[in-house]
Write a protein that holds these residues in place. Structure first.
Motif, PDB file in Angstrom:
ATOM      1  N   PHE A  92       0.656  -1.287   0.011  1.00 49.31           N
ATOM      2  CA  PHE A  92      -0.030  -0.004  -0.158  1.00 49.31           C
ATOM      3  C   PHE A  92       0.833   1.200   0.015  1.00 49.31           C
ATOM      4  O   PHE A  92       2.157   1.020   0.563  1.00 49.31           O
ATOM      5  N   SER A  93       0.301   2.096  -0.390  1.00 55.92           N
ATOM      6  CA  SER A  93       1.180   3.412  -0.715  1.00 55.92           C
ATOM      7  C   SER A  93       0.311   4.765  -0.421  1.00 55.92           C
ATOM      8  O   SER A  93      -0.922   4.546  -0.405  1.00 55.92           O
ATOM      9  N   ASP A  94       0.759   5.947   0.019  1.00 57.42           N
ATOM     10  CA  ASP A  94      -0.044   7.229   0.172  1.00 57.42           C
ATOM     11  C   ASP A  94      -0.757   7.425  -1.330  1.00 57.42           C
ATOM     12  O   ASP A  94       0.015   7.301  -2.224  1.00 57.42           O
ATOM     13  N   TYR A  95      -1.961   7.621  -1.156  1.00 56.76           N
ATOM     14  CA  TYR A  95      -2.692   7.971  -2.460  1.00 56.76           C
ATOM     15  C   TYR A  95      -2.095   9.256  -3.229  1.00 56.76           C
ATOM     16  O   TYR A  95      -2.221  10.296  -2.589  1.00 56.76           O
ATOM     17  N   GLU A  96      -1.773   9.412  -4.178  1.00 54.84           N
ATOM     18  CA  GLU A  96      -1.421  10.537  -4.911  1.00 54.84           C
ATOM     19  C   GLU A  96      -2.392  10.942  -5.801  1.00 54.84           C
ATOM     20  O   GLU A  96      -2.329  10.716  -7.319  1.00 54.84           O
ATOM     21  N   HIS A  97      -3.265  11.875  -5.523  1.00 51.49           N
ATOM     22  CA  HIS A  97      -4.200  12.299  -6.265  1.00 51.49           C
ATOM     23  C   HIS A  97      -3.723  13.560  -7.048  1.00 51.49           C
ATOM     24  O   HIS A  97      -2.556  13.938  -6.678  1.00 51.49           O
ATOM     25  N   TYR A  98      -4.225  13.923  -8.141  1.00 48.94           N
ATOM     26  CA  TYR A  98      -3.431  14.937  -9.121  1.00 48.94           C
ATOM     27  C   TYR A  98      -3.512  16.247  -8.525  1.00 48.94           C
ATOM     28  O   TYR A  98      -2.566  17.235  -8.706  1.00 48.94           O
ATOM     29  N   LEU A  99      -4.430  16.433  -7.263  1.00 42.71           N
ATOM     30  CA  LEU A  99      -4.481  17.568  -6.444  1.00 42.71           C
ATOM     31  C   LEU A  99      -3.418  17.405  -5.499  1.00 42.71           C
ATOM     32  O   LEU A  99      -2.945  18.510  -4.740  1.00 42.71           O
ATOM     33  N   THR A 100      -3.278  16.465  -4.824  1.00 40.49           N
ATOM     34  CA  THR A 100      -2.750  16.427  -3.415  1.00 40.49           C
ATOM     35  C   THR A 100      -2.244  15.102  -3.210  1.00 40.49           C
ATOM     36  O   THR A 100      -2.486  14.025  -3.981  1.00 40.49           O
ATOM     37  N   ARG A 101      -1.254  14.875  -2.148  1.00 37.37           N
ATOM     38  CA  ARG A 101      -0.954  13.296  -1.466  1.00 37.37           C
ATOM     39  C   ARG A 101      -1.500  13.208  -0.135  1.00 37.37           C
ATOM     40  O   ARG A 101      -1.107  14.133   0.510  1.00 37.37           O
TER      41      ARG A 101
END
Length: 249
Positions: A92-101
């Motif tokens: 699992f990893s921190d989700y990297e949305h195009y706006l933020t992490r």
């Protein structure tokens, strides 16, 4: 448009008809046409698609097999997900949305970068197989985006935002849902029902919360909007792929 996009569009028109990708071309015109106020922050709105925030996941013949297949596999999917969360947390990893992490928003990817994530066939075999058979092999998944387990930790909030466009649509299978979780789309709030799917247009402003006492996990799949056509999908892939290339992504 770049010469590469113009050539791709011309080839599609030659094969499928002069009017086959008119809506895609209209999307690129200055102003981009009318849009709902709660879609204002989306980057692209393709005209002619129903401006409906919440969709009935069982209403579309194209998508119904995906919905029914995932719901039927829920028990095994949840068991494998919980095992992975306990024993393979490194997947699992921190989700990297195009706006933020967000560190309190974790992701386990099954499909990303235009292809299946083969490692997840070991981590989450049932979900991997169903996504491959029902969405990838049938070309219902939008290859520009992804499929992942989305885990919100207790107290996590995804702030109101619009995603990039309206020509794909977001399907959620509710995998593990504690009390106190909600999803709001265009001002209307719903809760997930474990083992069932929700379907919504994420070009509309939306937000999610986990006010429960344990993680909330859904399986998210970015599918083509069922009102788009095969020629339009080809054109959109060519367009967005070229834009990403120019942006160095």
């Amino acid at each position: 448009m770049t010469p590469e996009v113009e050539a791709a569009f011309a080839a599609i028109r030659a094969e499928c008809g002069a009017e086959s990708i008119t809506r895609v071309e209209r999307m690129l015109e200055p102003g981009g046409g009318e849009r709902h106020p709660l879609q204002k922050r989306a980057r692209w709105i393709m005209p002619g698609l129903s401006p409906t925030p919440w969709h009935d996941p069982y209403a579309y013949a194209e998508l119904a097999p995906v919905v029914h297949g995932l719901e039927a596999g829920h028990g095994a999917i949840k068991e494998e997900l919980n095992s992975a969360w306990e024993r393979r947390r490194e997947d699992f990893s921190d989700y990297e949305h195009y706006l933020t992490r967000q560190e309190d928003w974790q992701a386990l990817y099954l499909f990303r970068g235009g292809g299946l994530v083969e490692q997840s066939a070991v981590t989450a075999p049932t979900a991997y197989r169903l996504v491959k058979d029902l969405a990838v092999d049938t070309e219902k998944i939008c290859p520009l985006l992804e499929c992942h387990f989305s885990t919100l930790l207790p107290g996590a909030v995804i702030e109101p935002h619009c995603d990039l466009w309206n020509f794909s649509i977001n399907l959620h299978l509710a995998v593990d849902i504690p009390d106190g979780c909600s999803l709001t789309v265009a001002g209307r709030t719903r809760s997930w029902e474990e083992g069932k799917c929700l379907l919504f247009d994420y070009s509309f402003e939306h937000e999610a919360r986990n006010l429960g006492n344990r993680p909330r996990t859904c399986l998210l799949i970015d599918l083509w909007h069922p009102e788009t056509t095969p020629p339009e999908r080809r054109a959109l892939v060519a367009l967005i792929t070229e834009i990403r290339r120019l942006m160095g992504e």
